[in-house]
Write an enzyme that holds these catalytic residues in place. Structure first.
Site, PDB file in Angstrom:
ATOM      1  N   ASN A  39       0.860  -1.198   0.000  1.00 17.71           N
ATOM      2  CA  ASN A  39       0.000   0.000   0.000  1.00 17.71           C
ATOM      3  C   ASN A  39       0.886   1.234   0.000  1.00 17.71           C
ATOM      4  OD1 ASN A  39      -2.849   0.923   0.249  1.00 17.71           O
ATOM      5  ND2 ASN A  39      -2.068   1.952   2.053  1.00 17.71           N
ATOM      6  N   LYS A  40       0.384   2.318  -0.604  1.00 20.32           N
ATOM      7  CA  LYS A  40       1.263   3.491  -0.707  1.00 20.32           C
ATOM      8  C   LYS A  40       1.494   4.191   0.626  1.00 20.32           C
ATOM      9  CE  LYS A  40      -0.924   5.700  -4.133  1.00 20.32           C
ATOM     10  NZ  LYS A  40      -1.046   6.723  -5.117  1.00 20.32           N
ATOM     11  N   GLU A 171     -23.095  14.027   0.409  1.00 16.35           N
ATOM     12  CA  GLU A 171     -22.530  13.841   1.756  1.00 16.35           C
ATOM     13  C   GLU A 171     -21.576  14.988   2.101  1.00 16.35           C
ATOM     14  OE1 GLU A 171     -20.985   9.761   2.125  1.00 16.35           O
ATOM     15  OE2 GLU A 171     -22.863   9.322   3.154  1.00 16.35           O
ATOM     16  N   ALA A 318     -18.198   0.608  -0.655  1.00 17.11           N
ATOM     17  CA  ALA A 318     -17.408  -0.091   0.358  1.00 17.11           C
ATOM     18  C   ALA A 318     -18.099  -1.396   0.726  1.00 17.11           C
ATOM     19  CB  ALA A 318     -17.265   0.795   1.587  1.00 17.11           C
TER      20      ALA A 318
END
Ligand SMILES: Cc1cc2nc3c(=O)[nH]c(=O)nc-3n(C[C@H](O)[C@H](O)[C@H](O)COP(=O)(O)OP(=O)(O)OC[C@H]3O[C@@H](n4cnc5c(N)ncnc54)[C@H](O)[C@@H]3O)c2cc1C
Length: 405
Positions: A39-40, A171, A318
């Protein structure tokens, strides 16, 4: 103990990638395979909370946690690096600082904003993409309020345009309308001078969502100062605002902040790796493998799953990303153990809730319409559940949302 253990490489520690790791580290033994997560950043962020961090109603540190805190170090090797290229013919992944070979690959590097080629968006608009993007938006909006007293031409500084009235745009607006009164107080700005515009090319707000719920959201946001420009397309974004068109007419709207929240496409690393995509997303097989690939799974926003009821892709969420992770982990384990049968992914859509600030929301959950406080409580339950699925109760206690009043 195998000397050369098979390598399961997972790209991305978002909802899809980190949930896959959480499942795999529970279900396979350390001697069976090496799990490598790339992961970065050395942290995971809750992408679904980024609108709050962008507005500043939630500090960005609340929306992230260290990956090391949820992985089992005897089973998972974590590499903090940027994935640059997938070389599927050589079964390896090129990173900015090294390269990693794989036997099984899980691609879960999410999405990037879709700008539809609109001029100036990449240069001048802000996008809600990651922690750094969120920090930049928050600081920019604050700096615009701070500059308000500097010059004669004050209005554009505190005019905020949100492009897109989908989930992310709405949102974001829900948080923004609650934050603006605080900013006005802090920077001595008359609230009457603040302009918040939502520009949407489609004919409705939250296309496809229940009409009564949409009506509730629109009324609430209008009451708190949002001006809706529906059926209006952003044609260009400039240093000083946007150019829009509605029918034959074109108009220039000066603005100090433009937020682009009108869609995503799959991460280009996937299509650049020679994996077939549609708008950057891989239409995966039922077992979540990329078509024609025996050892590459693609999940989360990088993938595309068709809803057989209407023959349209499920929107990337998600919820789907985490459910895919469950099936993907099972299937990786099955391949590892030489099993022939892989499970088919079946989305189990429990509903969706769109927040409208900390204490308000709309939602359709298990077929039931929710508005106001009940919807907002449900949103917090969903947010806490996502934490629980990766890090169990300790993570919920550390990062969960319990502010219900
Ligand atoms: C503001 C906002 C609100 C949302 N609200 C909801 C909601 O209420 N409900 C819902 O279900 N969905 C919501 N979504 C959508 C949801 O966040 C996504 O569908 C979900 O994050 C997809 O999960 P993912 O694991 O595919 O990608 P992500 O969660 O984005 O994770 C991708 C990971 O890959 C890493 N990565 C990317 N590129 C590289 C690279 N080159 N090298 C190394 N690592 C890389 C990233 O750093 C990140 O950790 C919302 C999205 C936004 C932006």
């Amino acid at each position: 103990m195998l000397v050369n253990k098979p390598k399961i490489v997972i790209l991305g520690a978002g909802y899809a990638g980190l949930t896959t790791v959480a499942r795999l580290q529970k279900s396979i033994s350390a001697s069976e395979a090496e799990i490598i997560l790339i992961n970065k950043n050395d942290y995971h962020y809750e992408t679904t909370w980024l609108h709050e961090a962008s507005v500043g109603t939630l500090h960005h540190d609340r929306a992230r946690y260290e990956i090391a805190s949820v992985i089992k170090k005897n089973k998972v090797t974590f590499i903090k690096d940027d994935v640059v290229e997938i070389k599927k013919d050589e079964q390896k992944v090129i990173l900015a600082n090294s390269e990693v070979a794989y036997d099984y690959l899980v691609v879960a590097i999410g999405a990037v904003p879709e700008t539809f080629g609109i001029k100036g968006l990449n240069e001048y608009a802000f996008m809600i993409t990651n922690i750094n993007g969120a920090r930049k938006i928050r600081e920019h909006i604050e700096s615009q309020f701070a500059k308000y007293h500097d010059k004669d031409k004050k209005d554009p500084y505190i005019t905020i345009v949100v492009g897109g009235a989908g989930f992310t745009g709405i949102e974001f607006l829900g948080e923004l309308v609650n934050r603006v009164p605080e900013l006005c107080k802090e920077y001595d700005v008359d609230p009457a001078n603040v302009k918040i515009l939502c520009v949407e090319a489609a004919p409705t707000v939250l296309p496809g969502f229940d009409e009564e719920l949409v009506d509730y959201a629109v009324k609430l946001l209008k009451k708190k100062g949002v001006e809706f420009h529906i059926g209006t397309a952003i044609k260009e974004c400039t240093e000083t605002g946007i150019i829009v068109s509605k029918g034959e007419e074109t108009e220039e709207i000066p603005a100090g902040t433009v937020i682009w929240a009108a869609g995503v496409r799959g991460n280009p690393i996937v299509e650049n790796g020679g994996i077939e995509t549609t708008r950057g997303r891989v239409k995966v097989d039922k077992d979540l493998r990329a078509p024609g690939e025996s050892n590459i799974f693609v999940i989360g926003d990088s993938s595309l799953v068709i809803n057989e009821e209407n023959n349209r892709p499920y929107p990337p969420t998600a919820q789907i990303a985490m459910q895919q992770a469950d099936t993907c982990a099972k299937n990786v384990k099955a391949l590892l153990r030489g099993e022939q049968h892989l499970a088919a992914f079946k989305p189990d859509i429990k509903g969706s809730v769109c927040s409208l600030g900390e204490h308000d929301a709309i939602g359709l959950v298990f077929g039931k319409k929710l508005m106001g406080t009940p919807a907002s409580l449900m949103k917090k339950v969903i947010d806490n559940r996502a934490l629980f699925m990766v890090g169990g109760a300790p993570l919920v206690v550390k990062k969960g949302k319990f502010n219900i009043l």
